[in-house]
Design a protein around this motif. Structure first.
Motif, PDB file in Angstrom:
ATOM      1  N   ASN A 169       0.815  -1.215   0.000  1.00  0.00           N
ATOM      2  CA  ASN A 169       0.000   0.000   0.000  1.00  0.00           C
ATOM      3  C   ASN A 169       0.844   1.258   0.000  1.00  0.00           C
ATOM      4  OD1 ASN A 169      -2.469  -1.177  -0.133  1.00  0.00           O
ATOM      5  ND2 ASN A 169      -2.735  -1.318   2.093  1.00  0.00           N
ATOM      6  N   LYS A 170       2.041   1.150   0.586  1.00  0.00           N
ATOM      7  CA  LYS A 170       2.913   2.333   0.623  1.00  0.00           C
ATOM      8  C   LYS A 170       3.701   2.483  -0.670  1.00  0.00           C
ATOM      9  CE  LYS A 170       3.690   1.831   5.543  1.00  0.00           C
ATOM     10  NZ  LYS A 170       4.623   1.036   6.344  1.00  0.00           N
ATOM     11  N   SER A 171       3.686   1.447  -1.479  1.00  0.00           N
ATOM     12  CA  SER A 171       4.508   1.478  -2.693  1.00  0.00           C
ATOM     13  C   SER A 171       3.877   2.368  -3.738  1.00  0.00           C
ATOM     14  CB  SER A 171       4.675   0.073  -3.250  1.00  0.00           C
ATOM     15  OG  SER A 171       3.498  -0.288  -3.948  1.00  0.00           O
ATOM     16  N   CYS A 200      16.415  -4.980  -6.711  1.00  0.00           N
ATOM     17  CA  CYS A 200      16.863  -3.596  -6.543  1.00  0.00           C
ATOM     18  C   CYS A 200      15.702  -2.687  -6.154  1.00  0.00           C
ATOM     19  CB  CYS A 200      17.490  -3.087  -7.827  1.00  0.00           C
ATOM     20  SG  CYS A 200      18.942  -4.024  -8.294  1.00  0.00           S
ATOM     21  N   HIS A 201      14.555  -2.936  -6.740  1.00  0.00           N
ATOM     22  CA  HIS A 201      13.439  -2.020  -6.526  1.00  0.00           C
ATOM     23  C   HIS A 201      12.577  -2.395  -5.326  1.00  0.00           C
ATOM     24  CE1 HIS A 201      13.864   0.290 -10.265  1.00  0.00           C
ATOM     25  NE2 HIS A 201      14.325  -0.829 -10.775  1.00  0.00           N
ATOM     26  N   GLY A 202      12.815  -3.585  -4.821  1.00  0.00           N
ATOM     27  CA  GLY A 202      11.927  -4.071  -3.784  1.00  0.00           C
ATOM     28  C   GLY A 202      10.749  -4.737  -4.453  1.00  0.00           C
ATOM     29  N   ALA A 203      10.149  -5.689  -3.748  1.00  0.00           N
ATOM     30  CA  ALA A 203       9.040  -6.397  -4.368  1.00  0.00           C
ATOM     31  C   ALA A 203       7.749  -5.637  -4.124  1.00  0.00           C
ATOM     32  CB  ALA A 203       8.959  -7.808  -3.809  1.00  0.00           C
ATOM     33  N   ASN A 215      11.649   8.917  -3.596  1.00  0.00           N
ATOM     34  CA  ASN A 215      11.198   8.708  -2.227  1.00  0.00           C
ATOM     35  C   ASN A 215      12.388   8.281  -1.364  1.00  0.00           C
ATOM     36  OD1 ASN A 215      10.094   7.626   0.139  1.00  0.00           O
ATOM     37  ND2 ASN A 215       8.192   7.193  -0.926  1.00  0.00           N
ATOM     38  N   PRO A 216      12.654   9.013  -0.275  1.00  0.00           N
ATOM     39  CA  PRO A 216      13.870   8.729   0.508  1.00  0.00           C
ATOM     40  C   PRO A 216      13.912   7.314   1.063  1.00  0.00           C
ATOM     41  CG  PRO A 216      12.749  10.696   1.308  1.00  0.00           C
ATOM     42  CD  PRO A 216      11.881  10.126   0.247  1.00  0.00           C
ATOM     43  N   SER A 217      12.782   6.657   1.215  1.00  0.00           N
ATOM     44  CA  SER A 217      12.833   5.299   1.746  1.00  0.00           C
ATOM     45  C   SER A 217      12.933   4.260   0.645  1.00  0.00           C
ATOM     46  CB  SER A 217      11.591   5.029   2.593  1.00  0.00           C
ATOM     47  OG  SER A 217      10.455   5.113   1.779  1.00  0.00           O
ATOM     48  N   SER A 218      12.958   4.722  -0.601  1.00  0.00           N
ATOM     49  CA  SER A 218      13.057   3.786  -1.714  1.00  0.00           C
ATOM     50  C   SER A 218      14.414   3.120  -1.737  1.00  0.00           C
ATOM     51  CB  SER A 218      12.837   4.549  -3.017  1.00  0.00           C
ATOM     52  OG  SER A 218      13.246   3.775  -4.104  1.00  0.00           O
ATOM     53  N   LYS A 219      14.409   1.869  -2.150  1.00  0.00           N
ATOM     54  CA  LYS A 219      15.681   1.144  -2.250  1.00  0.00           C
ATOM     55  C   LYS A 219      16.585   1.722  -3.318  1.00  0.00           C
ATOM     56  CE  LYS A 219      16.042  -3.355  -1.617  1.00  0.00           C
ATOM     57  NZ  LYS A 219      15.865  -4.799  -1.830  1.00  0.00           N
ATOM     58  N   ILE A 220      15.983   2.448  -4.240  1.00  0.00           N
ATOM     59  CA  ILE A 220      16.805   3.015  -5.303  1.00  0.00           C
ATOM     60  C   ILE A 220      16.937   4.523  -5.163  1.00  0.00           C
ATOM     61  CG2 ILE A 220      16.481   1.195  -7.001  1.00  0.00           C
ATOM     62  CD1 ILE A 220      14.276   3.114  -8.200  1.00  0.00           C
ATOM     63  N   ASN A 221      16.616   5.020  -3.995  1.00  0.00           N
ATOM     64  CA  ASN A 221      16.928   6.421  -3.737  1.00  0.00           C
ATOM     65  C   ASN A 221      18.438   6.559  -3.663  1.00  0.00           C
ATOM     66  OD1 ASN A 221      17.550   8.649  -1.517  1.00  0.00           O
ATOM     67  ND2 ASN A 221      15.672   9.187  -2.584  1.00  0.00           N
ATOM     68  N   LYS A 222      18.924   7.715  -4.087  1.00  0.00           N
ATOM     69  CA  LYS A 222      20.383   7.891  -4.208  1.00  0.00           C
ATOM     70  C   LYS A 222      21.126   7.437  -2.958  1.00  0.00           C
ATOM     71  CE  LYS A 222      23.657  10.676  -6.417  1.00  0.00           C
ATOM     72  NZ  LYS A 222      23.813  11.671  -7.447  1.00  0.00           N
ATOM     73  N   ILE A 223      20.564   7.791  -1.809  1.00  0.00           N
ATOM     74  CA  ILE A 223      21.247   7.451  -0.558  1.00  0.00           C
ATOM     75  C   ILE A 223      21.282   5.948  -0.331  1.00  0.00           C
ATOM     76  CG2 ILE A 223      20.891   7.597   1.940  1.00  0.00           C
ATOM     77  CD1 ILE A 223      20.526  10.491   1.670  1.00  0.00           C
ATOM     78  N   LYS A 257      23.727   0.665  -0.801  1.00  0.00           N
ATOM     79  CA  LYS A 257      23.329  -0.414   0.099  1.00  0.00           C
ATOM     80  C   LYS A 257      22.577  -1.507  -0.667  1.00  0.00           C
ATOM     81  CE  LYS A 257      21.964   2.151   3.609  1.00  0.00           C
ATOM     82  NZ  LYS A 257      20.772   2.688   4.242  1.00  0.00           N
ATOM     83  N   THR A 258      21.742  -1.080  -1.594  1.00  0.00           N
ATOM     84  CA  THR A 258      20.973  -2.037  -2.380  1.00  0.00           C
ATOM     85  C   THR A 258      21.887  -2.901  -3.242  1.00  0.00           C
ATOM     86  OG1 THR A 258      19.137  -0.503  -2.420  1.00  0.00           O
ATOM     87  CG2 THR A 258      19.140  -2.214  -4.093  1.00  0.00           C
ATOM     88  N   CYS A 259      22.839  -2.249  -3.904  1.00  0.00           N
ATOM     89  CA  CYS A 259      23.754  -3.031  -4.756  1.00  0.00           C
ATOM     90  C   CYS A 259      24.672  -3.900  -3.906  1.00  0.00           C
ATOM     91  CB  CYS A 259      24.600  -2.114  -5.625  1.00  0.00           C
ATOM     92  SG  CYS A 259      23.634  -1.111  -6.755  1.00  0.00           S
ATOM     93  N   GLY A 260      24.971  -3.413  -2.712  1.00  0.00           N
ATOM     94  CA  GLY A 260      25.907  -4.139  -1.871  1.00  0.00           C
ATOM     95  C   GLY A 260      25.245  -5.087  -0.894  1.00  0.00           C
ATOM     96  N   GLN A 261      23.958  -5.361  -1.111  1.00  0.00           N
ATOM     97  CA  GLN A 261      23.266  -6.252  -0.189  1.00  0.00           C
ATOM     98  C   GLN A 261      23.920  -7.630  -0.203  1.00  0.00           C
ATOM     99  OE1 GLN A 261      19.191  -7.359  -1.723  1.00  0.00           O
ATOM    100  NE2 GLN A 261      19.731  -5.857  -3.246  1.00  0.00           N
ATOM    101  N   SER A 262      23.694  -8.364   0.837  1.00  0.00           N
ATOM    102  CA  SER A 262      24.411  -9.625   1.002  1.00  0.00           C
ATOM    103  C   SER A 262      24.221 -10.493  -0.227  1.00  0.00           C
ATOM    104  CB  SER A 262      23.904 -10.359   2.235  1.00  0.00           C
ATOM    105  OG  SER A 262      22.518 -10.540   2.130  1.00  0.00           O
TER     106      SER A 262
END
Lengths: 632, 288
Positions: free
Chosen positions: A322-324, A413-416, A424-432, A436-441
């Motif tokens: 719903n937040k997506s 990368c985008h989240g499911a 959106n700052p909480s997006s997995k693909i937000n610049k910040i 972290k997204t690319c470097g996830q385990s």
């Protein structure tokens, strides 16, 4: 005898009156009043029988029960007309007992489903019980004839337990009826009003109203007599009974067997088989009584309402959905926004990522089936417009195709469900968050480690929009490897990549970066060599590193004074003890290297002076010589 | 020995075979160095792209190797030339003839006056004019500078230790600007006099044939011609008196300010041809 019941009186009185009138009209009567006792004197013998057509017929009448029966006041000849007690048999043409001649109120029995049923089949012959007493046992009476197995199961039904007898539905008494499909809902609705209302709004009802023989009504799902409470009676089997029968849905794709049959292979069905009742059956998604075509906005399977429906069980998932961006668009009423079924399928919902049908490859197709036409362009690192479909040429996708299941597809990368747009700052693909997204385990962990603490990373984490993170250099969707194989092309691309930012006057000024690094590199031997197509010459990365780029003042930097000999020594083995007295990138030659500056000045003077003189001299010479030739 | 008195048109030796080989080595290495050198500096230039296209994907590596080979050829040729002018008779004479003289200043002044129309006649030049002297010493200078800086850049890993990176920057700058200067000088100065110059147009073939015609001698080297003919007259006068050994040791003539110089004439190279004996007269430009 005391008359206890006025009702009985009401019944008895007209009988007596009518009988009296008949006697009066026919003064010649062979059977006098009060013969009952005479009749019983013989018929109280329980061994009394007669033979007719080779059959033994009992002629026993239990006097006690007769005397207690509702007909205690009636005489035998009231019912058995034309009987002569002196003759044996009493009548040569025995007439049928006609109850209706007295019981006019029961006349309807002659025309309804029970028309062939004799009164005594229910009421018995001589022990006819008073109506009220009889009613108590009516259901049992019905069941004594209706031996049908289905009807017999009534006794264990929820109706039996709650004292809803046959007459509750079939009217009972003498107006007993068969309940047609059309009126079933109405009949059930007498008690189950709410459900009837829901059912009346369902697609089943509307098909029923069209007169479709196949349309189901209450009993088709719940059973008719063996109705049990709740879900058990309406397991998916009840629905599938019809919906797996192709013939019942000619030309209908939505209700058709092919479409619904997939349910059997779904995770919902397979968990159900293992006995876990959380698994969803048909009604869990489609609703029970008010099953609707998904096109109907009131249907629980309507596009806009699916989140709610699936969310009944998948609470967490739907909450994040719903937040997506997809969820928000759905709420806004964008009918192109995808909901649960668009990705997960409808009946054939599979466990994510395990099955082939929901593999990463298929998921990619699903995402790209909407995001395919380049309507959402991104600029890639080369500055060209990059399409999302470029993903299909990326190393990620190719690895996936080669069977590497760790290779990422869209959702990694985008989240499911929680996928959000990049701003959106909480997006997995937000610049910040991109690093972290690319470097996830399991992914680019080492690269993230290197990147952390680099000058670029510190810029990104401070919120500097100019600072590059992973995708600024590597691209977004179309991350390709082709240039990695071709060193010549790679070096050129790499230099261009760095150059694009570090030569932008605006960007350099805004961030107080060293100027002219790009230009000075391009004119240096290294730069010229790369421009000329060298495979070996140093490019930006050779000295500055890639992910771990740090300023020279940082002791961890590859270009810190301490590390320079080692860095340069990679290519110039003899130069490990080099003293770098001057800057490498001469951005202000006059200041950085006065020698070079003055040599340049000197040569400029020489070139313009000497060559200028030479041109002057030779032009004059030519003119003079041509002149003297002409003279000759 | 092709040009003969006998063949009617008389030919005058300008460059011996040895000198022509030297010249050829210099010119070929020079052209190769220019192409491969500027090919590095201007990788996006159209002609560089053509060359790269023709040579293929290893063009850059090939460029570097060819540049070094050509540089090596030029340095070897220069070293040989050094030997030539120090230890051979004709070489010694050559450098003596190239050596700048005070006369050059006068010649230059008069030449300029002539060119701008303030004088009616051209000064007469001997074996080498101020133009050719300038050319020669420019080449000497250029070869030394280019050879030195080129060597530093070639062996950068060794020189980096002594020069630091600034030294490399200086060497790079000098190498580049000297290259521009040298190629422009060749283009504007040398190519004009040997190609475009109406006296020799379309080309002065001396560097291939080794000879000049009498007409060319009259135009470009009148004093030398006079001298040759003077000597010949002398020779023919006392032909019988002079023997071969004397021919080898013909007396030098007075150079400016009364200084004397000995010109050794190489016997080998002047078997048939008349020797290039030169004598400079103080007043040779003033003929009107």
């Amino acid at each position: 005898m005391e008359i206890r019941n006025k009702n009985i009186l009401k019944v008895i009185f007209p009988v007596v009156l009518i009988t009296g009138l008949l006697i009066f009209a026919d003064s010649y009567s062979r059977i006098s009043k009060g013969n009952t006792d005479i009749c019983l004197s013989c018929h109280e013998d329980n061994t009394l029988t007669m033979e007719k057509d080779g059959k033994k017929i009992p002629l026993y009448v239990d006097p006690d029960r007769y005397k207690k029966s509702a007909h205690q006041m009636a005489e035998c000849e009231d019912c058995h007309e034309n009987y002569d007690p002196d003759e044996l048999p009493h009548s040569k043409t025995p007439s049928q007992v006609n109850c209706i001649s007295c019981h006019k109120e029961a006349k309807s029995i002659e025309t309804n489903v029970h028309s062939k049923v004799k009164c005594y089949d229910c009421h018995t012959r001589h022990e006819v019980r008073p109506a009220k007493e009889f009613a108590k046992d009516q259901t049992r009476n019905c069941l004594s004839c209706h031996k049908n197995r289905d009807i017999q199961h009534y006794s264990s039904s929820v109706h039996a337990k709650n004292n809803v007898g046959c007459e509750g539905c079939h009217n009972g008494g003498h107006t007993v009826k068969k309940i047609s499909k059309q009126e079933t809902a109405n009949v059930c609705g007498k008690c189950h009003g709410g459900h009837e209302k829901d059912f009346n709004n369902s697609i089943h009802m509307s098909v029923l109203k069209r007169g479709d023989k196949n349309a189901p009504t209450c009993t088709d799902c719940h059973g008719s007599h063996k109705i049990v409470r709740g879900k058990i009676s309406v397991e998916s089997e009840a629905c599938l009974k019809c919906h797996l029968d192709e013939e019942k849905f000619p030309g209908d794709s939505l209700g058709s067997a092919k479409f619904v049959a997939h349910y059997k292979t779904s995770i919902h069905a397979s968990i159900d088989k293992e006995g876990l009742l959380e698994a969803a059956g048909c009604v869990d998604c489609h609703g029970d009584h008010m099953v609707q075509n998904p096109g109907n906005p009131r249907a629980s399977t309507n596009h806009a309402r699916l989140m709610e429906t699936c969310g009944k069980c998948h609470k967490d998932v739907v909450e994040s959905f719903n937040k997506s961006k997809h969820g928000k668009e759905l709420v806004k009423g964008n009918d192109k926004a995808p909901t649960c079924t668009d990705c997960h399928g409808e009946h054939d919902i599979k466990s994510t990522l395990i099955s082939n049908d929901f593999s990463k490859l298929n998921l990619t197709e699903k995402c790209l089936s909407c995001h395919k036409d380049g309507k959402i362009p991104h600029k890639n690192f080369k500055g060209e417009e990059e399409l999302i479909t470029g993903y299909q040429n990326s190393v990620h996708y190719l690895a996936l195709k080669d069977g590497n299941h760790d290779a990422p597809t869209c959702y990694e990368c985008h989240g499911a469900h929680e996928m959000e747009s990049a701003d959106n700052p909480s997006s997995k693909i937000n610049k910040i968050n991109i690093a972290k997204t690319c470097g996830q385990s399991n992914c680019h962990v080492n690269q993230l480690n290197d990147f952390t603490g680099s000058i670029h990373e510190s810029g990104v984490s401070k919120g500097n929009k100019d600072a590059p993170t992973c995708n600024n250099c590597h691209g977004n969707h179309g991350i390709v490897s082709k240039n990695i194989d071709n060193k010549q092309e790679k070096a050129k691309d790499l230099v261009k990549l760095c150059y694009d930012c570090h030569s932008s006057v605006e960007l350099v000024e805004r961030n107080d970066l060293p100027t002219q690094v790009g230009e000075s590199f391009k004119e240096s031997f290294h730069g010229l060599a790369i421009r000329g197509g060298s495979r070996e010459a140093a490019n930006c990365e050779s000295c500055h590193g890639n992910h771990n780029i740090r300023p020279s003042s940082d002791s961890l930097s590859t270009i810190s004074k301490k590390n320079l000999p080692q860095t340069c020594g990679k290519c110039h083995p003899g130069a490990t003890e080099v003293l770098f007295t001057k800057k490498i990138h001469l951005n202000d030659i006059e200041k950085d290297s006065p020698w070079v500056f003055w040599i340049t000045r000197f040569y400029m003077f020489m070139i313009f002076g000497i060559i200028g003189f030479m041109i002057f001299h030779n032009v004059l010479d030519l003119r003079r010589k041509l002149k003297s030739k002409k003279k000759k | 020995m092709s040009g003969q008195v006998n063949t009617g048109e008389r030919e005058y030796l300008r460059m011996t075979f040895n000198e022509r080989i030297q010249h050829f080595l210099l010119l070929s290495s020079f052209i190769v160095l220019i192409l491969t050198g500027f090919g590095l500096k201007f990788p996006e230039a159209f002609w560089v792209k053509w060359i790269v296209f023709i040579i293929g994907e290893n063009a850059f590596e090939a460029r570097g190797i060819v540049h070094r080979i050509a540089g090596g050829v030029m340095i070897v040729a220069s070293l040989y030339h050094l030997y030539y002018i120090l230890f051979t008779v004709r070489g010694k004479q050559l450098v003596r003839d190239f050596w700048p003289k005070k006369q050059d200043i006068t010649d230059f002044k008069n030449s300029m006056l002539y060119l701008i129309g303030k004088r009616e006649t051209r000064p007469k030049f001997g074996r080498f004019s101020y133009i050719e002297r300038m050319e020669y010493w420019a080449v000497v200078w250029g070869t030394i500078v280019m050879g030195a800086t080129g060597t530093v850049l070639w062996f950068e890993n060794i020189f980096l230790k002594f020069t630091t990176n600034e030294g490399m920057d200086i060497a790079t700058a000098v190498h580049y600007y000297e290259a521009i200067l040298a190629s422009l000088a060749i283009l504007v100065w040398h190519f004009y006099f040997v190609f475009l110059n109406p006296d020799v147009y379309p080309m002065n073939k001396a560097s291939f044939k080794g000879f000049l015609t009498r007409e060319e001698m009259e135009k470009e080297h009148p004093l030398e011609l006079e001298e040759i003919e003077g000597v010949e007259t002398e020779e023919s006068k006392g032909m019988n008196e002079l023997d071969d050994s004397k021919n080898d040791n013909i007396e030098e003539l007075i150079i400016d300010e009364g200084k004397k110089e000995t010109d050794d004439v190489s016997k080998k190279e002047t078997e048939v041809m008349v020797k290039n004996k030169t004598e400079f007269k103080d007043n040779h430009g003033e003929d009107e």
